[in-house]
Design a protein around this motif. Structure first.
Motif, PDB file in Angstrom:
ATOM      1  N   GLN A  16      58.562  26.266  65.485  1.00 13.27           N
ATOM      2  CA  GLN A  16      59.415  26.085  66.664  1.00 13.27           C
ATOM      3  C   GLN A  16      59.799  27.428  67.264  1.00 13.27           C
ATOM      4  O   GLN A  16      60.948  27.695  67.616  1.00 13.27           O
ATOM      5  N   GLY A  17      58.788  28.295  67.397  1.00  8.97           N
ATOM      6  CA  GLY A  17      58.937  29.554  68.111  1.00  8.97           C
ATOM      7  C   GLY A  17      59.398  30.741  67.314  1.00  8.97           C
ATOM      8  O   GLY A  17      59.394  31.872  67.811  1.00  8.97           O
ATOM      9  N   ALA A  18      59.791  30.559  66.066  1.00  9.72           N
ATOM     10  CA  ALA A  18      60.328  31.659  65.267  1.00  9.72           C
ATOM     11  C   ALA A  18      59.451  31.890  64.039  1.00  9.72           C
ATOM     12  O   ALA A  18      58.909  30.937  63.457  1.00  9.72           O
ATOM     13  N   ARG A  19      59.347  33.145  63.625  1.00  7.27           N
ATOM     14  CA  ARG A  19      58.555  33.457  62.437  1.00  7.27           C
ATOM     15  C   ARG A  19      59.188  32.805  61.212  1.00  7.27           C
ATOM     16  O   ARG A  19      60.361  32.985  60.923  1.00  7.27           O
ATOM     17  N   PHE A  20      58.385  32.040  60.474  1.00  8.89           N
ATOM     18  CA  PHE A  20      58.881  31.286  59.326  1.00  8.89           C
ATOM     19  C   PHE A  20      58.395  31.892  58.012  1.00  8.89           C
ATOM     20  O   PHE A  20      59.134  31.978  57.038  1.00  8.89           O
ATOM     21  N   ALA A  21      57.126  32.292  57.971  1.00  9.23           N
ATOM     22  CA  ALA A  21      56.559  32.827  56.728  1.00  9.23           C
ATOM     23  C   ALA A  21      55.236  33.488  57.047  1.00  9.23           C
ATOM     24  O   ALA A  21      54.661  33.312  58.125  1.00  9.23           O
ATOM     25  N   THR A  22      54.757  34.279  56.097  1.00  5.38           N
ATOM     26  CA  THR A  22      53.394  34.776  56.100  1.00  5.38           C
ATOM     27  C   THR A  22      52.776  34.368  54.777  1.00  5.38           C
ATOM     28  O   THR A  22      53.341  34.641  53.714  1.00  5.38           O
ATOM     29  N   CYS A  23      51.647  33.662  54.826  1.00  8.58           N
ATOM     30  CA  CYS A  23      51.111  33.128  53.580  1.00  8.58           C
ATOM     31  C   CYS A  23      49.598  33.002  53.626  1.00  8.58           C
ATOM     32  O   CYS A  23      48.982  33.010  54.700  1.00  8.58           O
ATOM     33  N   LYS A  24      49.000  32.880  52.457  1.00  9.58           N
ATOM     34  CA  LYS A  24      47.579  32.635  52.307  1.00  9.58           C
ATOM     35  C   LYS A  24      47.291  31.153  52.580  1.00  9.58           C
ATOM     36  O   LYS A  24      48.188  30.310  52.597  1.00  9.58           O
ATOM     37  N   ALA A  25      46.004  30.857  52.778  1.00  7.68           N
ATOM     38  CA  ALA A  25      45.615  29.485  53.103  1.00  7.68           C
ATOM     39  C   ALA A  25      46.059  28.503  52.021  1.00  7.68           C
ATOM     40  O   ALA A  25      46.574  27.415  52.323  1.00  7.68           O
ATOM     41  N   ARG A  26      45.889  28.859  50.749  1.00 11.46           N
ATOM     42  CA  ARG A  26      46.284  27.953  49.671  1.00 11.46           C
ATOM     43  C   ARG A  26      47.808  27.750  49.669  1.00 11.46           C
ATOM     44  O   ARG A  26      48.298  26.642  49.436  1.00 11.46           O
ATOM     45  N   GLU A  27      48.543  28.808  49.947  1.00 12.09           N
ATOM     46  CA  GLU A  27      50.002  28.697  49.999  1.00 12.09           C
ATOM     47  C   GLU A  27      50.437  27.824  51.172  1.00 12.09           C
ATOM     48  O   GLU A  27      51.403  27.067  51.072  1.00 12.09           O
ATOM     49  N   TYR A  28      49.692  27.919  52.290  1.00 11.82           N
ATOM     50  CA  TYR A  28      50.049  27.111  53.453  1.00 11.82           C
ATOM     51  C   TYR A  28      49.862  25.624  53.164  1.00 11.82           C
ATOM     52  O   TYR A  28      50.645  24.789  53.618  1.00 11.82           O
TER      53      TYR A  28
ATOM     54  N   VAL B 236      58.755  25.500  73.700  1.00 13.21           N
ATOM     55  CA  VAL B 236      58.422  25.691  72.295  1.00 13.21           C
ATOM     56  C   VAL B 236      58.052  24.380  71.624  1.00 13.21           C
ATOM     57  O   VAL B 236      57.258  24.349  70.677  1.00 13.21           O
ATOM     58  N   HIS B 237      58.579  23.272  72.126  1.00 15.67           N
ATOM     59  CA  HIS B 237      58.327  21.981  71.491  1.00 15.67           C
ATOM     60  C   HIS B 237      56.938  21.431  71.811  1.00 15.67           C
ATOM     61  O   HIS B 237      56.523  20.435  71.212  1.00 15.67           O
ATOM     62  N   MET B 238      56.209  22.066  72.712  1.00 11.05           N
ATOM     63  CA  MET B 238      54.837  21.645  72.998  1.00 11.05           C
ATOM     64  C   MET B 238      53.865  22.085  71.903  1.00 11.05           C
ATOM     65  O   MET B 238      52.752  21.566  71.816  1.00 11.05           O
ATOM     66  N   ASN B 239      54.265  23.046  71.099  1.00 10.09           N
ATOM     67  CA  ASN B 239      53.428  23.527  69.986  1.00 10.09           C
ATOM     68  C   ASN B 239      54.348  24.053  68.881  1.00 10.09           C
ATOM     69  O   ASN B 239      54.556  25.252  68.764  1.00 10.09           O
TER      70      ASN B 239
ATOM     71  N   GLU C   2      57.189  31.612  70.927  1.00 13.01           N
ATOM     72  CA  GLU C   2      55.737  31.688  70.982  1.00 13.01           C
ATOM     73  C   GLU C   2      55.117  30.306  70.837  1.00 13.01           C
ATOM     74  O   GLU C   2      55.509  29.532  69.965  1.00 13.01           O
ATOM     75  N   ILE C   3      54.128  30.030  71.692  1.00 14.74           N
ATOM     76  CA  ILE C   3      53.295  28.837  71.540  1.00 14.74           C
ATOM     77  C   ILE C   3      51.855  29.245  71.852  1.00 14.74           C
ATOM     78  O   ILE C   3      51.594  30.316  72.394  1.00 14.74           O
ATOM     79  N   GLY C   4      50.902  28.371  71.521  1.00 13.71           N
ATOM     80  CA  GLY C   4      49.518  28.637  71.862  1.00 13.71           C
ATOM     81  C   GLY C   4      49.319  28.683  73.364  1.00 13.71           C
ATOM     82  O   GLY C   4      49.945  27.930  74.116  1.00 13.71           O
ATOM     83  N   ARG C   5      48.416  29.565  73.800  1.00 11.41           N
ATOM     84  CA  ARG C   5      48.195  29.711  75.244  1.00 11.41           C
ATOM     85  C   ARG C   5      47.646  28.439  75.865  1.00 11.41           C
ATOM     86  O   ARG C   5      47.915  28.149  77.033  1.00 11.41           O
ATOM     87  N   ALA C   6      46.875  27.661  75.112  1.00 13.75           N
ATOM     88  CA  ALA C   6      46.360  26.405  75.665  1.00 13.75           C
ATOM     89  C   ALA C   6      47.487  25.474  76.072  1.00 13.75           C
ATOM     90  O   ALA C   6      47.402  24.777  77.083  1.00 13.75           O
ATOM     91  N   GLN C   7      48.566  25.452  75.290  1.00 11.31           N
ATOM     92  CA  GLN C   7      49.694  24.576  75.637  1.00 11.31           C
ATOM     93  C   GLN C   7      50.431  25.099  76.874  1.00 11.31           C
ATOM     94  O   GLN C   7      50.970  24.302  77.650  1.00 11.31           O
ATOM     95  N   ALA C   8      50.432  26.404  77.087  1.00 14.12           N
ATOM     96  CA  ALA C   8      51.021  26.945  78.317  1.00 14.12           C
ATOM     97  C   ALA C   8      50.203  26.514  79.528  1.00 14.12           C
ATOM     98  O   ALA C   8      50.755  26.160  80.579  1.00 14.12           O
TER      99      ALA C   8
ATOM    100  N   ASN D 154      46.270  34.279  70.504  1.00 11.88           N
ATOM    101  CA  ASN D 154      46.458  34.411  71.944  1.00 11.88           C
ATOM    102  C   ASN D 154      47.637  33.538  72.357  1.00 11.88           C
ATOM    103  O   ASN D 154      47.470  32.436  72.876  1.00 11.88           O
ATOM    104  N   ALA D 155      48.826  34.028  72.065  1.00 14.06           N
ATOM    105  CA  ALA D 155      50.036  33.230  72.269  1.00 14.06           C
ATOM    106  C   ALA D 155      50.598  33.413  73.674  1.00 14.06           C
ATOM    107  O   ALA D 155      50.290  34.373  74.375  1.00 14.06           O
ATOM    108  N   ALA D 156      51.418  32.464  74.061  1.00 13.78           N
ATOM    109  CA  ALA D 156      52.185  32.548  75.305  1.00 13.78           C
ATOM    110  C   ALA D 156      53.670  32.592  74.939  1.00 13.78           C
ATOM    111  O   ALA D 156      54.065  32.135  73.866  1.00 13.78           O
ATOM    112  N   VAL D 157      54.470  33.145  75.845  1.00 17.62           N
ATOM    113  CA  VAL D 157      55.915  33.225  75.642  1.00 17.62           C
ATOM    114  C   VAL D 157      56.595  32.217  76.567  1.00 17.62           C
ATOM    115  O   VAL D 157      56.310  32.166  77.762  1.00 17.62           O
ATOM    116  N   THR D 158      57.487  31.415  76.010  1.00 17.84           N
ATOM    117  CA  THR D 158      58.214  30.415  76.784  1.00 17.84           C
ATOM    118  C   THR D 158      59.486  31.018  77.362  1.00 17.84           C
ATOM    119  O   THR D 158      59.936  32.083  76.922  1.00 17.84           O
TER     120      THR D 158
END
Length: 485
Positions: free
Chosen positions: A92-104, A72-75, A54-60, A45-49
């Motif tokens: 920091q707002g941009a897609r960096f990777a897609t990975c499994k939990a162990r990879e993360y 973006v620097h709030m999350n 993209e940041i978490g909606r709670a930070q918005a 449930n992201a928010a757009v700055t």
């Protein structure tokens, strides 16, 4: 020096997000320049700055409590689950990777640098930064490489206040047990504790409160009663979705998708007194007596379409249409309503194409490019303007696009079936605009009130701040933040 303090939880869902928002409003009302910060968040449930990140909606929401635009620097690290074991990593707002939990876990050491960079940017512009942890530091099995709780607090040298949830029971063990499992260096960071979500007379917990203070040596900052207006503030976690809103009358039914995303569209609808919103859990049928079935956004559209069919909701949807219901699909829900969804590059999974629900004469092709932007739109039927946002991959085209639901910069957006009973759009957040929300619902036969949704959120934030002023040691919290480590 900028004052800093971190609110961590003795468990998940203890109320950290609302506490940060509430304390942010408390200190902003006192004239301080306040910023929220969450090193790592996991939410679809992201928010757009304003900068298109993209940041978490709670930070918005927390930014709103501070009276500043979201940044973006709030999350700086946002994890968006795509499956049971994998997630998209936004840095920091941009897609960096897609990975499994162990990879993360292996990736996390690389992420502390952007986390500290974003934190430094906020401390440079504020008098006070209030940091929100994630989950609980008591999960010491995750301590190596941690960037969300004590790992961040150690790196940034931020004092910690630990929060327990008394509503769940066992709060003494939550707080004291956390101290027991943390090592000496991490325990030294904790300077105080809070008890949250107490029901009844808080004085009945006086003995327990003293016991925690004596056993831990930490400063007690208050026992906070249950905050009854929390439901008026936007929820971030899908687990917080209420099954049914307090409204009555026009009946909106929402299937709870497995990877439901950007469901803040529901909050303004739930606040309407003339509208009933029901979120239907998997395994339950969609009520065919619905006036509107709203298919929400999804982080994994093709997988959630299969999930939708597995519940039998496609059959329920057809039955509801035959009984006169209308259907609205938003973002992923819009894509599901079309004839087909093609994913030739395997962005969401194995490459291929699947049939859609066939209720709109459009087709979708998934593309690598992700559109993340704030959007000004005009409702084609009423001429009402609204501001929303887009977070999606994919292009959708077809004959029903000739009847757009909105226009954006004079161009058509969304689609409406020829009979007007099925609609789709990529735009999120528009129901927060009072004029559009009322016009849209009135066009479907609903009776709405005159309240402003944004004013309702502001009123709830003010009440939350009043609640903390009355029951928490706000001066003590600020002193911890100013004293530092």
């Amino acid at each position: 020096m900028t004052a800093t303090v971190m609110i961590q939880g003795a468990g998940s869902n203890v109320g950290k997000s609302l506490l940060v928002a509430g304390f942010a409003r408390v200190f902003a009302r006192r004239g301080l320049s306040v910023r929220p910060f969450k090193p790592q968040n996991m939410s679809n449930n992201a928010a757009v700055t304003p900068e298109g990140a993209e940041i978490g909606r709670a930070q918005a929401l927390q930014a709103m409590a501070c009276g500043v635009p979201p940044s973006v620097h709030m999350n700086p690290i946002l994890l968006k689950p795509e499956s049971e074991t994998g997630a998209q990593v936004i840095v920091q707002g941009a897609r960096f990777a897609t990975c499994k939990a162990r990879e993360y876990s292996a990736l996390k050491p690389q992420l502390m640098a952007p986390v500290l960079d974003s934190f430094a940017r906020l401390t440079a512009e504020a008098d006070l930064v209030i940091v929100e942890g994630a989950g609980s530091p008591a999960e010491v099995n995750l301590r190596a490489g941690d960037i969300a709780n004590m790992g961040f607090a150690q790196a940034a040298r931020v004092p910690v206040v630990l929060t327990g949830d008394i509503d769940r029971g066992g709060v003494i063990a939550q707080i004291v047990g956390t101290q027991a499992v943390l090592d000496q260096a991490d325990n030294a960071l904790i300077k105080g504790f809070l008890i949250n979500k107490f029901r009844g007379d808080p004085r009945l917990f006086d003995d327990g409160y003293r016991m925690i203070a004596e056993r831990t040596g930490w400063q007690g900052l208050g026992v906070l009663p249950w905050f009854a207006d929390a439901h008026r503030l936007p929820a971030e976690d899908a687990a917080d979705l209420r099954r049914k809103s307090a409204g009555t009358g026009f009946r909106i039914v929402v299937p709870q998708l497995n990877r439901i995303a950007n469901f803040d569209d529901l909050d303004p609808l739930m606040a309407e007194p003339g509208v009933s919103v029901e979120v239907i859990a998997p395994g339950l049928p969609l009520p065919v007596e619905a006036d509107l079935i709203l298919i929400p956004g999804s982080k994994s559209t093709i997988a959630d379409l299969a999930h939708f069919r597995a519940q039998g909701w496609d059959i329920d949807l057809q039955a509801a249409l035959r009984r006169g219901a209308k259907v609205l699909g938003l973002c992923g829900g819009y894509q599901m309503l079309g004839r087909s969804i093609a994913d030739p590059e395997g962005i969401e999974g194995a490459p291929g194409s699947v049939p859609g629900l066939g209720l709109l004469d459009v087709d979708t092709v998934m593309t690598p490019e992700k559109r993340v932007t704030l959007t000004e739109a005009v409702h084609a039927a009423s001429g009402e303007a609204a501001q929303g946002y887009e977070i999606h991959i994919g292009r959708t085209e077809g004959p029903d696009r000739a009847r757009p639901l909105f226009t954006v910069d004079g161009q058509p957006e969304g689609a409406i079936r020829a009979d007007g009973r099925v609609m789709g759009s990529y735009l999120h957040g528009l129901f927060g605009a009072d004029g559009f929300r009322r016009a849209f619902l009135a066009g479907l036969g609903a009776t709405t009130g005159n309240a402003s949704y944004a004013e309702g959120v502001e009123e709830a934030l003010e009440k939350l701040a009043d609640h903390l002023e009355a029951h928490a040691d706000c001066a003590g919290l600020l002193e911890i933040a100013r004293r530092g480590l």
